[in-house]
Design a protein around this motif. Sequence first.
Motif, PDB file in Angstrom:
ATOM      1  N   LEU A  51      48.442  62.641  63.481  1.00  0.00           N
ATOM      2  CA  LEU A  51      47.473  63.714  62.910  1.00  0.00           C
ATOM      3  C   LEU A  51      48.491  64.703  62.218  1.00  0.00           C
ATOM      4  CD1 LEU A  51      44.733  64.011  65.565  1.00  0.00           C
ATOM      5  CD2 LEU A  51      44.367  63.564  63.058  1.00  0.00           C
ATOM      6  N   VAL A  52      49.557  65.119  62.881  1.00  0.00           N
ATOM      7  CA  VAL A  52      50.161  66.435  62.547  1.00  0.00           C
ATOM      8  C   VAL A  52      50.926  66.307  61.113  1.00  0.00           C
ATOM      9  CG1 VAL A  52      52.270  67.869  63.102  1.00  0.00           C
ATOM     10  CG2 VAL A  52      50.437  67.305  64.703  1.00  0.00           C
ATOM     11  N   PRO A  53      51.880  65.011  60.919  1.00  0.00           N
ATOM     12  CA  PRO A  53      52.129  65.020  59.690  1.00  0.00           C
ATOM     13  C   PRO A  53      51.257  64.640  58.546  1.00  0.00           C
ATOM     14  CG  PRO A  53      53.330  63.663  61.156  1.00  0.00           C
ATOM     15  CD  PRO A  53      52.181  64.113  61.965  1.00  0.00           C
ATOM     16  N   SER A  54      49.978  64.004  58.776  1.00  0.00           N
ATOM     17  CA  SER A  54      48.990  63.783  57.902  1.00  0.00           C
ATOM     18  C   SER A  54      48.326  65.101  57.360  1.00  0.00           C
ATOM     19  CB  SER A  54      47.828  62.956  58.730  1.00  0.00           C
ATOM     20  OG  SER A  54      48.325  61.661  58.780  1.00  0.00           O
ATOM     21  N   LEU A  55      48.300  66.003  58.386  1.00  0.00           N
ATOM     22  CA  LEU A  55      47.550  67.334  58.037  1.00  0.00           C
ATOM     23  C   LEU A  55      48.434  68.266  56.950  1.00  0.00           C
ATOM     24  CD1 LEU A  55      45.752  68.008  61.399  1.00  0.00           C
ATOM     25  CD2 LEU A  55      44.611  68.019  59.177  1.00  0.00           C
ATOM     26  N   PHE A  56      49.825  68.069  57.318  1.00  0.00           N
ATOM     27  CA  PHE A  56      50.838  68.755  56.523  1.00  0.00           C
ATOM     28  C   PHE A  56      51.012  68.359  55.486  1.00  0.00           C
ATOM     29  CE2 PHE A  56      53.101  70.567  60.625  1.00  0.00           C
ATOM     30  CZ  PHE A  56      52.121  71.452  60.597  1.00  0.00           C
ATOM     31  N   ILE A  57      50.874  66.899  55.179  1.00  0.00           N
ATOM     32  CA  ILE A  57      50.963  66.248  53.678  1.00  0.00           C
ATOM     33  C   ILE A  57      49.961  66.587  52.845  1.00  0.00           C
ATOM     34  CG2 ILE A  57      51.146  64.052  52.801  1.00  0.00           C
ATOM     35  CD1 ILE A  57      52.636  62.792  55.185  1.00  0.00           C
ATOM     36  N   PHE A  58      48.797  66.432  53.490  1.00  0.00           N
ATOM     37  CA  PHE A  58      47.453  66.933  52.962  1.00  0.00           C
ATOM     38  C   PHE A  58      47.500  68.445  52.316  1.00  0.00           C
ATOM     39  CE2 PHE A  58      43.399  68.784  52.594  1.00  0.00           C
ATOM     40  CZ  PHE A  58      42.576  67.856  52.132  1.00  0.00           C
TER      41      PHE A  58
END
Length: 393
Positions: free
Chosen positions: A78-85
Amino acid sequence: MRESSLLKDRKLYVIFGITLIAVMGVASITPAMPQMADALNLSKTRIGLLISAFTLPGIFLTPLAGIYADRNGRKKILVPSLFIFAIAGFAIFFIRDFYIILLLRVLQGIGAASLGSLNVTLIGDFFKGKQRPAAMGYNASVLSLSTASYPLIGGALAGFAWHYPFVLPLLAIPVGLFVIFGIEEPKFEVSQSLKEYLQAISKSILKKEVIAIFILSVITFIILYGAFLTYIPFLLKQKFNLSAPGIGLMLSLSSITSAIFATQIGKLTNKFGSLFLLKTAFFLYLMVLLLVPNITSLYLFISIVLIFGSAQALNMPSLQTVLANLAPDNQRGAFMSLNGMVLRLGQTLGPIIIGIGFTISGLSGAYYLGAFIAILGLLVLFTMLTEEKIKQK
């Protein structure tokens, strides 16, 4: 814990934040697309690639994200996904080369791939018993409100310039921080090897009840994206000569009704059970789809739109609750992610399948075919599911 206590739970609001980001990537930029096409000298076909580039990664990555989350933890995906987004989406604010913009949209889509399934996975992880359908209902309410609001927000920002809606993805950064510091990692045993885990998943998803939920999810999105979102605008234009803002308002009424009604799903589920709510939703779909071609009064049409929004509110949180109930704790990420992939299948097939009815017999044919598909959903509900089998164990 009662519903009043549920609404005080910090974890639920972090999940709401993930949901708000999950639906931002398309709804917030569509109002700016015509302006963007003019500014970058793009055809309607090419500007449409902004949507395809964003949604395509999710078709392949969503189930992989769910498996990774089951094996290594929800927060690690979740955390990397949100930052990439956030980073890929905001970078578009500064770019004027369309091919680079498309690349950034693909990256943003990679970031978004896990969000729409892991939010409901976390609800299944954190909330048990009577809390679970209530939390699913509140999350569906947030989803509906954001679906209705983002086009308005994106349109207002596009009033400054086409690239201003791409400031919104920055909101994913504080949500990522809330995930890091605001919730603990759900705890469940992961003792299987990857091979054993995949074998267990294969066995679990072949259960009759799980297959039924996947079928119902596809049918729901065929009706939503085919009969409702694709052909309602044409019908409103043809029958009532509504302008684009008027059509947008009618569609928003459905989302707002869903948002209001979904807040009561916990109470309704506890009183009647998820299966009853699902059957009611599909009966309402059937009624709406049969009536739509024959309505000549705009006021009656508004009533039909409100009924459809109510059906959506009964249906979606109930499907998610049942699937979360059926999923073992250490497989829930994969279950909900596979359902996310199934939903995308329904989104893709909806306009194509309902379009067959339109080709054969115009708008009436489109809606009568939709009604037949709703009947198929009712057959699944009456033959493949029982309340005893789908209750939380």
